[in-house]
Design a protein around this motif. Sequence first.
Motif, PDB file in Angstrom:
ATOM      1  N   ALA A  55      -1.657   3.795  -4.573  1.00  0.00           N
ATOM      2  CA  ALA A  55      -1.539   2.646  -5.476  1.00  0.00           C
ATOM      3  C   ALA A  55      -1.095   1.431  -4.676  1.00  0.00           C
ATOM      4  CB  ALA A  55      -0.512   2.936  -6.572  1.00  0.00           C
ATOM      5  N   PHE A  56      -1.375   0.245  -5.216  1.00  0.00           N
ATOM      6  CA  PHE A  56      -0.752  -0.965  -4.701  1.00  0.00           C
ATOM      7  C   PHE A  56       0.537  -1.162  -5.487  1.00  0.00           C
ATOM      8  CE2 PHE A  56      -5.146  -1.639  -3.465  1.00  0.00           C
ATOM      9  CZ  PHE A  56      -5.008  -2.145  -2.189  1.00  0.00           C
ATOM     10  N   TYR A  57       1.655  -1.175  -4.798  1.00  0.00           N
ATOM     11  CA  TYR A  57       2.941  -1.253  -5.497  1.00  0.00           C
ATOM     12  C   TYR A  57       3.963  -1.902  -4.572  1.00  0.00           C
ATOM     13  CZ  TYR A  57       6.381   0.247  -8.986  1.00  0.00           C
ATOM     14  OH  TYR A  57       7.340   0.275  -9.970  1.00  0.00           O
ATOM     15  N   MET A  62      -8.515   6.007  -3.974  1.00  0.00           N
ATOM     16  CA  MET A  62      -8.629   4.896  -3.028  1.00  0.00           C
ATOM     17  C   MET A  62      -7.846   3.665  -3.512  1.00  0.00           C
ATOM     18  SD  MET A  62     -12.470   5.248  -1.538  1.00  0.00           S
ATOM     19  CE  MET A  62     -12.953   6.753  -0.687  1.00  0.00           C
ATOM     20  N   ARG A  63      -6.747   3.920  -4.169  1.00  0.00           N
ATOM     21  CA  ARG A  63      -5.844   2.898  -4.723  1.00  0.00           C
ATOM     22  C   ARG A  63      -6.508   2.051  -5.809  1.00  0.00           C
ATOM     23  NH1 ARG A  63      -4.709   2.043   0.822  1.00  0.00           N
ATOM     24  NH2 ARG A  63      -2.922   3.282   1.521  1.00  0.00           N
ATOM     25  N   GLY A  64      -7.533   2.617  -6.459  1.00  0.00           N
ATOM     26  CA  GLY A  64      -8.085   1.918  -7.611  1.00  0.00           C
ATOM     27  C   GLY A  64      -9.582   1.716  -7.579  1.00  0.00           C
ATOM     28  N   ASP A  96     -17.343   6.147  -2.859  1.00  0.00           N
ATOM     29  CA  ASP A  96     -16.615   5.029  -2.272  1.00  0.00           C
ATOM     30  C   ASP A  96     -15.806   4.296  -3.343  1.00  0.00           C
ATOM     31  OD1 ASP A  96     -18.308   3.279  -3.627  1.00  0.00           O
ATOM     32  OD2 ASP A  96     -19.662   3.093  -1.919  1.00  0.00           O
ATOM     33  N   ARG A  97     -15.184   3.190  -2.925  1.00  0.00           N
ATOM     34  CA  ARG A  97     -14.263   2.509  -3.840  1.00  0.00           C
ATOM     35  C   ARG A  97     -14.969   1.624  -4.858  1.00  0.00           C
ATOM     36  NH1 ARG A  97     -10.879  -1.252   0.236  1.00  0.00           N
ATOM     37  NH2 ARG A  97      -9.881   0.765   0.483  1.00  0.00           N
ATOM     38  N   LYS A  98     -16.300   1.624  -4.851  1.00  0.00           N
ATOM     39  CA  LYS A  98     -17.026   0.920  -5.914  1.00  0.00           C
ATOM     40  C   LYS A  98     -17.482   1.873  -7.011  1.00  0.00           C
ATOM     41  CE  LYS A  98     -18.242  -3.177  -3.461  1.00  0.00           C
ATOM     42  NZ  LYS A  98     -19.224  -4.203  -3.102  1.00  0.00           N
ATOM     43  N   GLU A 142      -7.285  -6.181  -1.234  1.00  0.00           N
ATOM     44  CA  GLU A 142      -8.187  -5.727  -0.183  1.00  0.00           C
ATOM     45  C   GLU A 142      -9.654  -5.808  -0.552  1.00  0.00           C
ATOM     46  OE1 GLU A 142      -7.497  -1.749   1.280  1.00  0.00           O
ATOM     47  OE2 GLU A 142      -7.834  -2.460   3.290  1.00  0.00           O
ATOM     48  N   LYS A 178     -12.478   5.348   3.235  1.00  0.00           N
ATOM     49  CA  LYS A 178     -12.613   4.587   1.994  1.00  0.00           C
ATOM     50  C   LYS A 178     -13.053   3.152   2.212  1.00  0.00           C
ATOM     51  CE  LYS A 178      -7.687   3.747   1.344  1.00  0.00           C
ATOM     52  NZ  LYS A 178      -7.473   4.254   2.728  1.00  0.00           N
ATOM     53  N   LYS A 179     -13.150   2.730   3.478  1.00  0.00           N
ATOM     54  CA  LYS A 179     -13.670   1.384   3.721  1.00  0.00           C
ATOM     55  C   LYS A 179     -15.199   1.379   3.840  1.00  0.00           C
ATOM     56  CE  LYS A 179     -10.585   1.050   6.922  1.00  0.00           C
ATOM     57  NZ  LYS A 179      -9.625   2.016   6.346  1.00  0.00           N
ATOM     58  N   SER A 180     -15.802   2.582   3.858  1.00  0.00           N
ATOM     59  CA  SER A 180     -17.255   2.616   3.862  1.00  0.00           C
ATOM     60  C   SER A 180     -17.766   2.303   2.461  1.00  0.00           C
ATOM     61  CB  SER A 180     -17.756   3.988   4.316  1.00  0.00           C
ATOM     62  OG  SER A 180     -17.586   4.942   3.292  1.00  0.00           O
ATOM     63  N   GLU A 181     -18.969   1.787   2.371  1.00  0.00           N
ATOM     64  CA  GLU A 181     -19.549   1.435   1.068  1.00  0.00           C
ATOM     65  C   GLU A 181     -20.966   1.938   1.015  1.00  0.00           C
ATOM     66  OE1 GLU A 181     -19.272  -2.706   0.145  1.00  0.00           O
ATOM     67  OE2 GLU A 181     -17.097  -2.658   0.152  1.00  0.00           O
ATOM     68  N   ALA A 196      -7.011   4.861 -11.305  1.00  0.00           N
ATOM     69  CA  ALA A 196      -5.924   4.025 -10.777  1.00  0.00           C
ATOM     70  C   ALA A 196      -5.558   4.424  -9.346  1.00  0.00           C
ATOM     71  CB  ALA A 196      -4.692   4.139 -11.684  1.00  0.00           C
ATOM     72  N   CYS A 197      -5.657   5.707  -9.046  1.00  0.00           N
ATOM     73  CA  CYS A 197      -5.167   6.233  -7.757  1.00  0.00           C
ATOM     74  C   CYS A 197      -6.255   6.420  -6.713  1.00  0.00           C
ATOM     75  CB  CYS A 197      -4.505   7.595  -7.948  1.00  0.00           C
ATOM     76  SG  CYS A 197      -3.048   7.553  -8.979  1.00  0.00           S
ATOM     77  N   LYS A 256       0.837  -1.201   0.000  1.00  0.00           N
ATOM     78  CA  LYS A 256       0.000   0.000   0.000  1.00  0.00           C
ATOM     79  C   LYS A 256       0.868   1.246   0.000  1.00  0.00           C
ATOM     80  CE  LYS A 256      -4.263  -1.358   2.270  1.00  0.00           C
ATOM     81  NZ  LYS A 256      -5.179  -0.951   3.366  1.00  0.00           N
ATOM     82  N   THR A 257       0.609   2.117  -0.947  1.00  0.00           N
ATOM     83  CA  THR A 257       1.293   3.408  -0.996  1.00  0.00           C
ATOM     84  C   THR A 257       0.202   4.467  -1.146  1.00  0.00           C
ATOM     85  OG1 THR A 257       1.466   3.612  -3.396  1.00  0.00           O
ATOM     86  CG2 THR A 257       3.149   2.279  -2.290  1.00  0.00           C
TER      87      THR A 257
END
Lengths: 364, 364
Positions: A161-163, B124-126, B99-101, A241, A327-330, B121-122, A147-148
Motif C-alpha cells: 500500500a501507499f501509506y 502492486m499497491r493498487g 500488471d498494475r493496469k 508512481e 510490477k513495473k512491466s506493462e 487495494a494491495c 511505499k509499504t
Amino acid sequence: MSADSLQTVAIDLADRSYDILIGPGLLSDDRHFDGLPKAATAVIVTNETVAPLYAQRLKDRIASRYGQVRVIALKDGEAYKDWASLNLIFDDLLGAACDRKTVLFALGGGVVGDITGFAAACYMRGVPFVQVPTTLLAQVDSSVGGKTAINHPLGKNMVGAFYQPLRVLADLDTLDTLPDRELAAGLAEVIKYGPIADDAFLGWLEDNLDALWARDKAALAYAVKRSCEIKAWVVGQDERESGLRAILNFGHTFGHAIEAGLGYGEWLHGEGVGCGMVMAADLSVRLGLIDAAYADRLTRLIERAKLPVHGPALGADRYLELMRVDKKSEGGEIRFVVIDAPGRASVRPAPDEMVRAVLAAHSG
Amino acid sequence: MSADSLQTVAIDLADRSYDILIGPGLLSDDRHFDGLPKAATAVIVTNETVAPLYAQRLKDRIASRYGQVRVIALKDGEAYKDWASLNLIFDDLLGAACDRKTVLFALGGGVVGDITGFAAACYMRGVPFVQVPTTLLAQVDSSVGGKTAINHPLGKNMVGAFYQPLRVLADLDTLDTLPDRELAAGLAEVIKYGPIADDAFLGWLEDNLDALWARDKAALAYAVKRSCEIKAWVVGQDERESGLRAILNFGHTFGHAIEAGLGYGEWLHGEGVGCGMVMAADLSVRLGLIDAAYADRLTRLIERAKLPVHGPALGADRYLELMRVDKKSEGGEIRFVVIDAPGRASVRPAPDEMVRAVLAAHSG
C-alpha cells in the motif's frame, strides 16, 4: 547532540505531511518524540538483530506517552518479509485488543519498515505509524514515498500500500552497529540519486566516499539529507508512481531479477541495485544515450562502495522472465530506467537482444 | 431496459469520484461499461454460487475491452473472507503475470466485494476495480464508502483498506436469484437508514415492504438509491470514519458480537445487524433518548423483514468481551451507535449494567 546538528527534511503531502529528522542521538532525546499522538498502546515492531541494540532505548523515549509499549521482534531478513510475519503482527495487535489509535513504531531496516508500514496501513484499515530506520538504506529509501509492502513467492513487493508515516527519526548513531555489507547496500541507493537527478551529488560522493565509509556523522547527515530531498522532490510530483517517480527505480529492474532469481535474502536489496545500476548504465550506453566513460565512472564508484558489479549466472532467459513479471512491466513489456544524460533519467523499453548483450557483459 | 429506468448516484470524492448505476438489465447492455479503462487483462472475482449464474454474462460485456478475461471463483461464504482466499487471488494474478493496469471486477455479495476490493487495494499497491454487487446488502452497503477488508480469527474486518471502485453496477435483475434469507439480510441495512438519518424513509419502508419482498424493481430501485444517497451523504462528510460516519454502524456492535460469537457464517451479517438494531434501539430507550414506542415500531419492521430480533445465548460476559475487541472500541471502552431521536443517531458509551440488561431482554 546540539540542536543545530539536527537536520530536517519536510515532506509536503497536504494532510499527510511529515518531517524526517536526521542526526546523531535522536533516540537519546525525548524532544524528538514531541507531538506524536498519545494512545493506550504503542507497538514497536523490530527484528531479532535490532531489538537487543535499540528496542529498550526507544521504549524509554515513548513510555511516558503510552499506557503500554509492546515489542514484536520478527526474524531478521528479506525472507521474512511475508504473510507469516505480517500475520504475527496482526495476531499480536488483536490478541492485545489494540484499538485503531494504537501507534506502530518501525524500528529497523527496510524490511521492518515495509512490513510495519503495511501492517499499519491495513490494521483496522489504518493506524498511525512512525519510522525509526536503523540502516542507511532505510534512512534514504524508506523514509520518503510511503511505499509499504510484503513479498510474494512470485515477486518482490507485490502486495502493499501507499501509506505515510507520522514522522521519520533517522538516528545516525544506529549506523555505528550496521555491518559493512549493509552500509554498502545503503550506499547503492545514495549513489543512485547522482545519475538520475543531481550530477553534482555524484561528484560529492566521489569526494566523500571514504568519509562515509568511516561513518563520519557530518558526511552521513549530508548524504541522507540530500537523498531524502531528491526523493521527496521526485515523489512530490508523482505520489502514486504513474510517471516521473519510476526513475527512482534506476537499477531496480535488473536488481529485482537478481534478488528473485537467487531467492530473496541471498543478495541484499542494495547489492542488487548496485549491480543493476551497472547493467542499466550499460543499457543506456547501448541505447546511445550516454557515453561509455560516464557508465565507467559510475561503475567505479559502485565498486569503491564495495558493491557487486557483476550479476549471477541465472541465464538471460531467466533474467528476462523475472523482469517481465516485475510490477513495473506493462502488458509484458519490460520498462527500464535509463540515464538520458548525467543527472537525468527516463523510463523506456529496450530490444530483448540489447538486454541480452548487457546481461552477457555483466553476469554469468 | 429503457435508459430512463436507470438510476445513478454520483459519489463525489475529487479524483476518486465514481458513479453507482442502479437498475434492471445492467449486465445485458454494453453501454454501462463505457469509459472503463482498457487493459491487457481483466479478472472477475466471484464465488462458486454466483459464477454459474452471472460470470459468463459479465464476461460477454467486457470481453471486447480486455485481451484476456480471467475468472476466479472463491468458495461462498463469510468463512472464506480470509487470508487464504485473498492469497488465491494474488497467486492467480501473479501466476498470469497481471500488471498494475489489470482491472478487477467484484461479482457477488459483500464478501466478494470486500475481499476483491482489498486485493485491488494491495496488488502492486493498487489496481483499479469495479463492483458488480449481486446481493441487496452489497448493493446498498458495499457500494459506498470504500471499505474493503478480510476477517481475522480474532475479529471481523480487522485487516483492510479504504479503497474506491471505478464504478458500481447494481443490476437489480441479479436479486431475482437471491435467496429470501439474503434478501432479508439486505433489508436490515436498508432499514438502518431510517432511524439514523431519514425518518420519512422508515415510513416509506413500512408502506413498501411487501413490494420489496415481491422484488418489485421500482421499489428496489428506490430503496437502493435512497440507501446509497444517505450513505454517500454521511461518508462524504467523513471519508475515513473519524466521527459522523460511525452512525452507519447502527446495530453493528451487537451484530458483530453475534457473528463472531457464533463463528462467522452461522448468522448472515444482515441478520446480526437486524438483531443488533433491536438491541441498540432498546439501549437508546434505556439511555432515555427515545421512547419505547419508537423502538417497538422499529422492532416490528425488522420482524416483518423476516430478520431475527432475539440474539443467541452467548452470555453477557462473552458479548461484552467480543464488543470490547471490536475496532470501534477505544481504549477498551465500547462505543454504541444509539438513536438520539427518530432519524438522528450518535455514538456514545453505555454503562455495562445497562448493556447487560439489554442483552438479558434480547438474547439467550
